[in-house]
Design a protein around this motif. Sequence first.
Motif, PDB file in Angstrom:
ATOM      1  N   SER A 237     -39.413  11.377-116.345  1.00  0.00           N
ATOM      2  CA  SER A 237     -37.999  11.442-116.737  1.00  0.00           C
ATOM      3  C   SER A 237     -37.095  11.416-115.503  1.00  0.00           C
ATOM      4  O   SER A 237     -36.082  10.700-115.474  1.00  0.00           O
ATOM      5  CB  SER A 237     -37.737  12.703-117.557  1.00  0.00           C
ATOM      6  OG  SER A 237     -38.495  12.710-118.753  1.00  0.00           O
ATOM      7  N   GLU A 238     -37.458  12.176-114.483  1.00  0.00           N
ATOM      8  CA  GLU A 238     -36.633  12.261-113.286  1.00  0.00           C
ATOM      9  C   GLU A 238     -36.517  10.905-112.576  1.00  0.00           C
ATOM     10  O   GLU A 238     -35.415  10.441-112.249  1.00  0.00           O
ATOM     11  CB  GLU A 238     -37.238  13.288-112.317  1.00  0.00           C
ATOM     12  CG  GLU A 238     -36.479  13.414-111.004  1.00  0.00           C
ATOM     13  CD  GLU A 238     -37.172  14.347-110.020  1.00  0.00           C
ATOM     14  OE1 GLU A 238     -36.628  14.544-108.913  1.00  0.00           O
ATOM     15  OE2 GLU A 238     -38.257  14.860-110.348  1.00  0.00           O
ATOM     16  N   HIS A 239     -37.635  10.258-112.343  1.00  0.00           N
ATOM     17  CA  HIS A 239     -37.621   8.997-111.606  1.00  0.00           C
ATOM     18  C   HIS A 239     -36.962   7.874-112.402  1.00  0.00           C
ATOM     19  O   HIS A 239     -36.167   7.104-111.860  1.00  0.00           O
ATOM     20  CB  HIS A 239     -39.053   8.596-111.239  1.00  0.00           C
ATOM     21  CG  HIS A 239     -39.687   9.500-110.247  1.00  0.00           C
ATOM     22  ND1 HIS A 239     -41.058   9.679-110.166  1.00  0.00           N
ATOM     23  CD2 HIS A 239     -39.158  10.287-109.279  1.00  0.00           C
ATOM     24  CE1 HIS A 239     -41.333  10.529-109.194  1.00  0.00           C
ATOM     25  NE2 HIS A 239     -40.202  10.918-108.651  1.00  0.00           N
ATOM     26  N   VAL A 240     -37.299   7.773-113.674  1.00  0.00           N
ATOM     27  CA  VAL A 240     -36.742   6.698-114.501  1.00  0.00           C
ATOM     28  C   VAL A 240     -35.235   6.876-114.673  1.00  0.00           C
ATOM     29  O   VAL A 240     -34.464   5.908-114.618  1.00  0.00           O
ATOM     30  CB  VAL A 240     -37.461   6.651-115.860  1.00  0.00           C
ATOM     31  CG1 VAL A 240     -36.763   5.668-116.805  1.00  0.00           C
ATOM     32  CG2 VAL A 240     -38.921   6.255-115.674  1.00  0.00           C
ATOM     33  N   SER A 241     -34.785   8.105-114.852  1.00  0.00           N
ATOM     34  CA  SER A 241     -33.350   8.366-114.986  1.00  0.00           C
ATOM     35  C   SER A 241     -32.604   7.951-113.722  1.00  0.00           C
ATOM     36  O   SER A 241     -31.524   7.344-113.785  1.00  0.00           O
ATOM     37  CB  SER A 241     -33.101   9.855-115.263  1.00  0.00           C
ATOM     38  OG  SER A 241     -33.667  10.244-116.493  1.00  0.00           O
ATOM     39  N   PRO A 247     -29.399   9.458-118.109  1.00  0.00           N
ATOM     40  CA  PRO A 247     -30.452  10.408-118.484  1.00  0.00           C
ATOM     41  C   PRO A 247     -31.436   9.790-119.469  1.00  0.00           C
ATOM     42  O   PRO A 247     -31.040   9.337-120.546  1.00  0.00           O
ATOM     43  CB  PRO A 247     -29.682  11.568-119.122  1.00  0.00           C
ATOM     44  CG  PRO A 247     -28.281  11.421-118.634  1.00  0.00           C
ATOM     45  CD  PRO A 247     -28.061   9.949-118.480  1.00  0.00           C
ATOM     46  N   ILE A 248     -32.698   9.754-119.106  1.00  0.00           N
ATOM     47  CA  ILE A 248     -33.739   9.198-119.966  1.00  0.00           C
ATOM     48  C   ILE A 248     -34.898  10.174-120.038  1.00  0.00           C
ATOM     49  O   ILE A 248     -35.384  10.646-119.015  1.00  0.00           O
ATOM     50  CB  ILE A 248     -34.243   7.845-119.427  1.00  0.00           C
ATOM     51  CG1 ILE A 248     -33.113   6.807-119.434  1.00  0.00           C
ATOM     52  CG2 ILE A 248     -35.428   7.340-120.261  1.00  0.00           C
ATOM     53  CD1 ILE A 248     -33.496   5.483-118.831  1.00  0.00           C
ATOM     54  N   GLU A 249     -35.313  10.466-121.258  1.00  0.00           N
ATOM     55  CA  GLU A 249     -36.466  11.339-121.458  1.00  0.00           C
ATOM     56  C   GLU A 249     -37.713  10.475-121.624  1.00  0.00           C
ATOM     57  O   GLU A 249     -37.756   9.600-122.487  1.00  0.00           O
ATOM     58  CB  GLU A 249     -36.269  12.219-122.694  1.00  0.00           C
ATOM     59  CG  GLU A 249     -37.443  13.157-122.960  1.00  0.00           C
ATOM     60  CD  GLU A 249     -37.287  13.939-124.256  1.00  0.00           C
ATOM     61  OE1 GLU A 249     -38.198  14.744-124.554  1.00  0.00           O
ATOM     62  OE2 GLU A 249     -36.283  13.728-124.968  1.00  0.00           O
ATOM     63  N   VAL A 250     -38.704  10.717-120.792  1.00  0.00           N
ATOM     64  CA  VAL A 250     -39.946   9.958-120.836  1.00  0.00           C
ATOM     65  C   VAL A 250     -41.045  10.850-121.403  1.00  0.00           C
ATOM     66  O   VAL A 250     -41.225  11.985-120.955  1.00  0.00           O
ATOM     67  CB  VAL A 250     -40.350   9.456-119.436  1.00  0.00           C
ATOM     68  CG1 VAL A 250     -41.725   8.787-119.486  1.00  0.00           C
ATOM     69  CG2 VAL A 250     -39.310   8.484-118.912  1.00  0.00           C
ATOM     70  N   LYS A 251     -41.775  10.324-122.378  1.00  0.00           N
ATOM     71  CA  LYS A 251     -42.919  11.039-122.929  1.00  0.00           C
ATOM     72  C   LYS A 251     -44.182  10.229-122.693  1.00  0.00           C
ATOM     73  O   LYS A 251     -44.172   9.003-122.750  1.00  0.00           O
ATOM     74  CB  LYS A 251     -42.723  11.297-124.424  1.00  0.00           C
ATOM     75  CG  LYS A 251     -41.634  12.302-124.736  1.00  0.00           C
ATOM     76  CD  LYS A 251     -41.621  12.654-126.217  1.00  0.00           C
ATOM     77  CE  LYS A 251     -40.584  13.732-126.518  1.00  0.00           C
ATOM     78  NZ  LYS A 251     -40.589  14.121-127.939  1.00  0.00           N
ATOM     79  N   PHE A 258     -43.248   6.447-123.562  1.00  0.00           N
ATOM     80  CA  PHE A 258     -42.121   6.192-124.459  1.00  0.00           C
ATOM     81  C   PHE A 258     -40.868   6.791-123.833  1.00  0.00           C
ATOM     82  O   PHE A 258     -40.928   7.811-123.121  1.00  0.00           O
ATOM     83  CB  PHE A 258     -42.376   6.815-125.829  1.00  0.00           C
ATOM     84  CG  PHE A 258     -43.648   6.351-126.470  1.00  0.00           C
ATOM     85  CD1 PHE A 258     -43.671   5.188-127.225  1.00  0.00           C
ATOM     86  CD2 PHE A 258     -44.827   7.059-126.300  1.00  0.00           C
ATOM     87  CE1 PHE A 258     -44.854   4.737-127.800  1.00  0.00           C
ATOM     88  CE2 PHE A 258     -46.021   6.612-126.886  1.00  0.00           C
ATOM     89  CZ  PHE A 258     -46.020   5.448-127.627  1.00  0.00           C
ATOM     90  N   ALA A 259     -39.742   6.158-124.090  1.00  0.00           N
ATOM     91  CA  ALA A 259     -38.489   6.634-123.476  1.00  0.00           C
ATOM     92  C   ALA A 259     -37.359   6.630-124.492  1.00  0.00           C
ATOM     93  O   ALA A 259     -37.317   5.792-125.398  1.00  0.00           O
ATOM     94  CB  ALA A 259     -38.119   5.747-122.292  1.00  0.00           C
TER      95      ALA A 259
END
Length: 261
Positions: A237-241, A247-251, A258-259
């Motif tokens: 989440s931190e790197h992709v955002s 702000p993007i939540e990555v799972k 998934f984002a």
Amino acid sequence: MASQLVLSLDGVCVVRDGKQILGPISFRIAAGERWVILGPNGAGKSTLLGVLAARIFPSKGQALLLDQQVGRVDLSELRTRIGLASPSLEAMVESNEVVRDVVLTAAYAIIGRWNENYDLWDESRAVALLTTFGVRELGDRKFSTLSSGEKKRVLISRALMADPELLLLDEPAAGLDVGGREDLLRRFTQFSNDPTAPASVLVTHHIEEIPVGTTHAILLKDGKIAVSGPVASVITSEHVSAVFGLPIEVKHESDRFFARA
């Protein structure tokens, strides 16, 4: 024993019209590794892939591909060792070309069948690859009549025809519906699980398109590497955002990413 090095970029930059559009870029890929390159539009993904495919010469730095230095080697020979599937390659295929020949002609690193002679092994391999990616029954069709997803499967089959040591895929799932995307990713994962499969680099800007089994990732931003390394440590989440600027939540579930914003 250390893994065999497939490629090495050291301080590679690409300059166009006096502007540096890529670099400096430095990283290495070893045999058996499966990389994904992600980043927003304009980040330099396609330019980087062009360097890896020996289609773009670095303006600065050194690119070693399969132990050969780009700019000091016969490119026609080097390119036969690198499989490439990309939108630009798709645009080069003549509309009346037969699907089987789209794959088969890769044995000579050409596009368009003329008067070449192909042996039974070549014919069998082309059919086997089309079967692997679920389009064997389309072998006698004209390439122009295929759907977007079918064309992508044919081009991946073509990229593998010459048994390359490095496979490069430029947004192979772009434009596909969810069913088509998932089927393509599943087939690619199954193929890549073969110990003899080549090292691969897949370019995308959708996290959901990262295939199961991907080992490493690069996040590009403004033509430079923002983060690189093992995929689980990069796709967070931190790197992709930070790279995509919102702000993007990555799972990470069942080996898939998934984002959501």
